[in-house]
Scaffold this active site. Structure first.
Site, PDB file in Angstrom:
ATOM      1  CB  CYS A  25     -74.856 -22.577  14.338  1.00 57.48           C
ATOM      2  SG  CYS A  25     -75.075 -24.108  14.159  1.00 57.48           S
ATOM      3  CG  HIS A  68     -71.234 -44.943  14.596  1.00 51.78           C
ATOM      4  ND1 HIS A  68     -70.813 -45.588  15.649  1.00 51.78           N
ATOM      5  CD2 HIS A  68     -70.227 -44.624  14.084  1.00 51.78           C
ATOM      6  CE1 HIS A  68     -69.781 -45.939  15.557  1.00 51.78           C
ATOM      7  NE2 HIS A  68     -69.290 -45.125  14.491  1.00 51.78           N
ATOM      8  CD  GLU A 147     -65.617 -31.344  23.657  1.00 47.85           C
ATOM      9  OE1 GLU A 147     -66.935 -31.669  23.339  1.00 47.85           O
ATOM     10  OE2 GLU A 147     -65.083 -30.368  23.618  1.00 47.85           O
TER      11      GLU A 147
END
Length: 159
Positions: A25, A68, A147
Site C-alpha cells: 500500500c 481537498h 497527476e
C-alpha cells in the site's frame, strides 16, 4: 467529425490518496490533479458542437466535489472499509487509517489510479451533460487526468 478540447486551470482538484497492490500500500500522499476534456461529434444546425461554458461549469462542479478530500476507492478488493457515524476506517493488512467522513469522497472504483479517476470523471461528466440534454450531437467524450506534469491517463466513452 469535429472535436473540441478543454484544458483549463480551473478544471482541477487537489486530493489525497494511496494506491494498493497485491502486497503493498503506497504511503498516503496527494496531488494537484488537472483534467482535460475532448468531445467529438457533428455540429448542430448552428454549426455548434458544444458550449464550452456548459462543459467547464459541469466539470468544475465535479472537480469541486473532489477538491481537498481523501479519495476512497470503495471497490478496492485489498481494503477493508468500516464506517462509523463520523468516520471511515480504512484497513490494508496491518495498516489502518481513520478519516473524518467530511474529509472523504467515496468513489466506486477499484483503485485511485489516474486511469480509474479518468473513468470516474468521464462517467460523471457524461451523466451531467446527459441530464441537461447536451449529448445529442456528441459521438465520444474523453476525460484525461494528470497527476503531475507529463503523467496522465484518459478514458474515452463512445456515445
Amino acid at each position: 467529425m469535429y472535436k473540441i478540447v478543454l484544458e483549463k486551470q480551473k478544471l482541477n482538484f487537489s486530493a489525497a490518496h494511496f494506491i494498493t497492490f497485491e502486497d503493498e500500500c503506497e504511503t498516503l500522499h496527494g496531488h494537484n490533479y488537472y483534467t482535460t476534456i475532448e468531445i467529438t461529434g457533428k455540429p448542430d444546425e448552428n454549426s455548434y458542437l458544444m458550449d464550452f461554458k456548459i462543459v467547464k461549469n459541469e466539470m468544475k462542479k465535479i472537480c469541486d466535489q473532489l477538491d481537498h478530500k481523501f479519495l476512497l476507492a470503495t471497490e478496492n478488493r485489498h481494503l477493508e472499509i468500516k464506517q462509523t457515524g463520523t468516520h471511515y476506517e480504512v484497513i490494508f493488512k496491518s495498516k489502518s487509517y481513520m478519516f473524518p467522513k467530511e474529509d472523504v469522497i467515496p468513489i466506486p472504483i477499484p483503485n485511485t489510479t489516474v486511469e480509474m479517476l479518468s473513468k470516474y470523471l468521464c462517467e460523471e461528466l457524461k451523466n451531467a451533460l446527459n441530464e441537461r440534454g447536451y449529448l445529442a450531437n456528441i459521438s465520444s467524450l474523453e476525460v484525461g487526468v494528470e497527476e503531475t506534469a507529463g503523467q496522465m491517463a484518459s478514458c474515452r466513452t463512445d456515445l
